[in-house]
Design a protein around this motif. Sequence first.
Motif, mmCIF file in Angstrom:
data_model
loop_
_atom_site.group_PDB
_atom_site.id
_atom_site.type_symbol
_atom_site.label_atom_id
_atom_site.label_comp_id
_atom_site.label_asym_id
_atom_site.label_seq_id
_atom_site.Cartn_x
_atom_site.Cartn_y
_atom_site.Cartn_z
ATOM 1 N N UNK A 5 0.903 -0.954 -0.079
ATOM 2 C CA UNK A 5 -0.080 -0.130 0.101
ATOM 3 C C UNK A 5 0.752 1.177 0.071
ATOM 4 N N UNK A 6 0.611 2.182 -1.030
ATOM 5 C CA UNK A 6 1.364 3.473 -1.078
ATOM 6 C C UNK A 6 0.561 4.565 -0.553
ATOM 7 N N UNK A 7 0.962 5.517 -0.195
ATOM 8 C CA UNK A 7 0.366 6.773 0.256
ATOM 9 C C UNK A 7 1.076 8.148 0.164
ATOM 10 N N UNK A 8 0.727 9.095 -0.419
ATOM 11 C CA UNK A 8 -0.548 9.305 -0.960
ATOM 12 C C UNK A 8 -0.721 8.722 -2.348
ATOM 13 N N UNK A 9 -1.839 8.533 -2.972
ATOM 14 C CA UNK A 9 -2.007 8.261 -4.339
ATOM 15 C C UNK A 9 -1.729 9.488 -5.101
ATOM 16 N N UNK A 10 -1.724 10.708 -5.038
ATOM 17 C CA UNK A 10 -1.617 11.857 -5.601
ATOM 18 C C UNK A 10 -0.887 12.890 -4.571
ATOM 19 N N UNK A 11 -0.046 13.538 -5.061
ATOM 20 C CA UNK A 11 0.688 14.810 -4.397
ATOM 21 C C UNK A 11 1.029 16.021 -5.439
ATOM 22 N N UNK A 12 0.661 17.027 -4.725
ATOM 23 C CA UNK A 12 1.362 18.097 -5.391
ATOM 24 C C UNK A 12 2.153 18.840 -4.547
ATOM 25 N N UNK A 13 3.290 19.102 -4.814
ATOM 26 C CA UNK A 13 4.339 19.807 -3.783
ATOM 27 C C UNK A 13 4.736 20.911 -4.381
ATOM 28 N N UNK A 14 5.612 21.937 -3.931
ATOM 29 C CA UNK A 14 6.319 23.165 -4.501
ATOM 30 C C UNK A 14 7.720 22.807 -4.449
ATOM 31 N N UNK A 15 8.267 23.556 -5.330
ATOM 32 C CA UNK A 15 9.869 23.347 -5.512
ATOM 33 C C UNK A 15 10.433 23.935 -4.385
ATOM 34 N N UNK A 16 11.522 22.707 -3.760
ATOM 35 C CA UNK A 16 12.105 23.356 -2.383
ATOM 36 C C UNK A 16 11.395 22.777 -1.170
ATOM 37 N N UNK A 17 10.198 22.259 -1.379
ATOM 38 C CA UNK A 17 9.560 21.711 -0.203
ATOM 39 C C UNK A 17 9.927 20.175 0.023
ATOM 40 N N UNK A 18 9.533 19.828 1.262
ATOM 41 C CA UNK A 18 9.972 18.297 1.858
ATOM 42 C C UNK A 18 8.577 17.390 1.346
ATOM 43 N N UNK A 19 8.995 16.310 0.719
ATOM 44 C CA UNK A 19 7.908 15.275 0.425
ATOM 45 C C UNK A 19 8.210 13.904 0.793
ATOM 46 N N UNK A 20 7.331 13.362 1.684
ATOM 47 C CA UNK A 20 7.608 11.835 2.002
ATOM 48 C C UNK A 20 6.528 11.064 1.230
ATOM 49 N N UNK A 21 6.925 9.873 0.865
ATOM 50 C CA UNK A 21 6.029 8.769 0.329
ATOM 51 C C UNK A 21 6.261 7.845 0.980
ATOM 52 N N UNK A 22 5.054 7.192 1.286
ATOM 53 C CA UNK A 22 5.172 6.147 2.330
ATOM 54 C C UNK A 22 4.626 4.518 1.695
ATOM 55 N N UNK A 23 5.196 3.662 1.878
ATOM 56 C CA UNK A 23 4.831 2.350 1.605
ATOM 57 C C UNK A 23 4.688 1.327 2.698
ATOM 58 N N UNK A 24 3.774 0.487 2.875
ATOM 59 C CA UNK A 24 3.608 -0.327 3.672
ATOM 60 C C UNK A 24 3.216 -1.878 3.232
#
Lengths: 112, 110
Positions: A5-24
């Motif tokens: 299972x991955x989350x989120x399914x969709x993500x919009x981020x801004x340049x320079x921001x931090x993003x974390x994609x999760x997998x279980x």
Amino acid sequence: EAAVTQSPRNKVAVTGGKVTLSCNQTNNHNNMYWYRQDTGHGLRLIHYSYGAGSTEKGDIPDGYKASRPSQENFSLILELATPSQTSVYFCASGDRGKETLYFGSGTRLTVL
Amino acid sequence: GMPVEQNPPALSLYEGAESGLRCNFSTTMKGVQWFQQNHRGRLITLFYLAQGTKENGRLKSTFNSKERYSTLHIKDAQLEDSGTYFCAVKVDTNAYKVIFGKGTHLHVLP
């Protein structure tokens, strides 16, 4: 059937921001993988892990970190997101000695 | 060059027809997996082979480690077979690392 299972399914981020994609994964697999898929490149390996506490660089690790805090969870971290990291990201798991990979449904990331 | 190359890049078949997809490796590989990515983007495992041949319904796959290639044969093609087919391999020197080819885009026509 193995469940990844991955989350989120969709993500919009801004340049320079931090993003974390999760997998279980709930099947006690040793190995876990993060790939990105882009037109013309297929699936490219970013990071992988062969057990809790381990992370290894794949073919395109620059700009990404990974974390495997437990057997079940494997995260992909973009500390400073860039538009070139806009892609579809797939997580997969597999059991050592059993060669089949099981994939999550993917996360579509857009970095503006 | 690329460790894994797939041919053809794209293929169109009429319903009921058959064809083969090929995956070539530049070095020795421990085994090969074939996946189908459907129209929803989901990756579905078709086969894993360490050697020889496997069949599942209308699909058949072979792996020749000595000659460094694998094939996926589809017979009696159906509309739902449309999608992208990927081969993936474990590089012999690193049993954990799995590398994908760029895929073959299959379009089955009515």
